[in-house]
Design a protein around this motif. Structure first.
Motif, PDB file in Angstrom:
ATOM      1  N   ASP A 200       0.829  -1.211   0.000  1.00 39.06           N
ATOM      2  CA  ASP A 200       0.000   0.000   0.000  1.00 39.06           C
ATOM      3  C   ASP A 200       0.858   1.253   0.000  1.00 39.06           C
ATOM      4  N   ALA A 228      -1.915  -3.112  -5.626  1.00 38.94           N
ATOM      5  CA  ALA A 228      -1.904  -1.893  -4.818  1.00 38.94           C
ATOM      6  C   ALA A 228      -3.152  -1.885  -3.952  1.00 38.94           C
ATOM      7  N   LYS A 232      -8.606   5.270  -3.012  1.00 42.80           N
ATOM      8  CA  LYS A 232      -8.004   6.470  -3.595  1.00 42.80           C
ATOM      9  C   LYS A 232      -8.393   7.735  -2.823  1.00 42.80           C
ATOM     10  N   ALA A 256       1.734   3.662  -8.110  1.00 41.60           N
ATOM     11  CA  ALA A 256       1.103   2.806  -9.112  1.00 41.60           C
ATOM     12  C   ALA A 256       1.945   2.693 -10.380  1.00 41.60           C
ATOM     13  N   TYR A 271      -2.839  -4.634 -10.472  1.00 44.50           N
ATOM     14  CA  TYR A 271      -4.221  -4.510 -10.008  1.00 44.50           C
ATOM     15  C   TYR A 271      -4.284  -3.430  -8.934  1.00 44.50           C
ATOM     16  N   ARG A 272      -5.446  -2.819  -8.842  1.00 43.96           N
ATOM     17  CA  ARG A 272      -5.713  -1.859  -7.770  1.00 43.96           C
ATOM     18  C   ARG A 272      -6.892  -2.383  -6.970  1.00 43.96           C
ATOM     19  N   THR A 274      -9.312  -1.568  -4.055  1.00 43.47           N
ATOM     20  CA  THR A 274      -9.822  -0.537  -3.152  1.00 43.47           C
ATOM     21  C   THR A 274     -10.832  -1.094  -2.155  1.00 43.47           C
TER      22      THR A 274
END
Length: 332
Positions: A200, A228, A232, A256, A271-272, A274
Motif C-alpha cells: 500500500d 496496490a 483512492k 502505481a 491490479y488496484r 480498493t
C-alpha cells in the motif's frame, strides 16, 4: 506392522517349559478316586466336557501371548509416498508496514489481505506456495511448501506490530521484498513461477530498487502480479495517543506507476484493490495460470496399535475365568 520392543518376544520361550509341565505333570495334579478295579470303566466313552478340559489352559496361553505382543508395542510403519500433482510455484510478498492498519478495507488492510490470501491458499491444494513479508526489511515467513496447514498458521501469525515494536525497520522496501521472493523461486523447475506482491506504499527503504528486482525476476522466468491496496480517497488510520487510540485520515501513498512497470517487465499484471471484493477477484484471476507437473513426497507418521490386542486379551481372560467357574469347574 512393526514392534518397538522386540526383546519382549523372548518371553515366549517361557511357554516351552509350561507346555512340558502341562503334558507331563498336570494330569498327576488332577483330582482322583481310589478304586479297587477300574476294568468296568475301561471302554466307557469320554463325554464332550472331558474332551474339552484343555480349553481354559489354551485360553490362558493366548492371553499370555497377547500380553507379550502389547509389551512389544506394535506400531504401523512409517510410509513415504510419491504423488504426481499439477500446480505452480507461488511466493506471496506481503507488505506489513504500519500503514497496513488503515481501515478502508475491513477490518483493516492487513487482515483483509490475510483473509483473502488464506482463501486463495485453501483453494489451491496442489500449488507450492511460500510467504515473504516486508516493511523496511524483508524476510521469509514460510518457504514454499505444499503443507498448507503450516503455511496458513504462519500467515495468520503475521502482524504489522513487528515494525511498530521495532523488531524490523518500518517503511516499505518493495525491492527487498521482491528480491527475497525471487530468491526462493529462482531454482524452481516449475513451468509457472509467480510472485504476488501486495503493498500500500511507495518504495522508500532497502538496497535493491523495485525495477532491479523485477529485471532479476524476468531473467529467471518469474512473473510478478502487483497489487496496490487502499482506496483512492482518505482512509481512517488508528494512531496511539497516550493510552488511547485516535483516528486520523490518510491517503494510500501507492506508487502505481512503478507497480505497473514491474508487472510489465515480468509479463504479469497490475491490479488496484480498493475493497475486499476487488482483492478476491484479483486472486481468482491467478487461478487461470498455466500449471506444471510436480512430484510431492508425503510422510505418514507411525502410531501405536496395541488397543485391539489389549481388548482381545481382556475378553479372552474373562472367558477363561467364566469357563473355569462354570462349565469346567472342578471339585475339589
Amino acid at each position: 506392522m512393526e514392534f518397538v520392543n522386540k526383546d519382549y518376544f523372548l518371553l515366549l520361550l517361557l511357554l516351552i517349559p509350561y507346555l512340558i509341565w502341562y503334558l507331563l505333570c498336570s494330569r498327576s495334579k488332577m483330582p482322583s478316586i481310589r478304586m479297587s478295579d477300574t476294568g468296568a470303566f475301561r471302554y466307557t466313552p469320554k463325554n464332550l466336557k472331558v474332551r474339552l478340559l484343555w480349553i481354559p489352559d489354551f485360553l490362558r496361553i493366548i492371553v499370555f501371548v497377547l500380553v507379550i505382543i502389547i509389551l512389544a508395542r506394535p506400531q504401523t510403519h512409517n510410509n513415504w509416498g510419491t504423488k504426481h500433482i499439477e500446480g505452480i510455484d507461488i511466493m506471496l510478498a506481503m507488505d506489513v508496514s504500519t500503514s497496513m492498519l488503515a481501515e478502508d478495507l475491513k477490518p483493516n488492510r492487513i487482515e483483509a489481505a490475510k483473509n483473502v490470501a488464506s482463501e486463495f491458499i485453501a483453494g489451491r491444494p496442489n500449488d507450492n506456495i511460500g510467504l515473504t513479508i516486508f516493511a523496511g526489511e524483508a524476510f521469509t515467513q514460510c518457504p514454499m511448501t505444499t503443507d498448507h496447514i503450516s503455511l496458513l498458521n504462519l500467515l495468520q501469525s503475521v502482524r504489522t506490530d513487528i515494525a511498530a515494536r521495532q523488531l524490523i525497520e518500518d517503511g516499505t522496501a518493495i525491492g527487498m521484498g521482491l528480491a527475497n521472493a525471487v530468491g526462493r523461486l529462482k531454482d524452481s523447475k516449475a513451468k509457472s513461477k509467480v510472485v504476488i506482491l501486495l503493498t500500500d506504499g511507495t518504495n522508500n527503504r532497502g538496497d535493491i530498487s523495485p525495477l532491479t528486482a523485477a529485471n532479476i525476476a524476468k531473467s529467471f522466468g518469474i512473473r510478478i502480479y502487483t497489487v496496490a491496496v487502499g482506496s483512492k480517497t482518505l482512509a481512517p488510520y488508528p494512531m496511539q495517543v497516550g493510552g488511547t487510540v485516535q483516528y486520523v485520515r490518510m491517503r494510500a501513498d501507492v506508487d502505481a506507476t512503478t507497480l505497473q512497470e514491474i508487472a510489465n517487465i515480468t509479463n504479469g499484471h497490475f491490479y488496484r484493490a480498493t475493497n475486499t471484493n476487488e482483492l478476491k477477484r484479483i486472486y481468482s484471476d491467478i487461478d487461470k495460470l498455466e500449471k506444471s507437473k510436480m512430484n510431492v513426497q508425503k510422510f505418514s507418521k507411525r502410531y501405536d496399535i496395541y488397543q485391539p490386542f489389549a481388548i482381545a486379551a481382556i475378553i479372552i481372560l474373562l472367558l477363561e475365568i467364566i469357563l473355569r467357574m462354570t462349565i469346567f469347574r472342578r471339585i475339589p
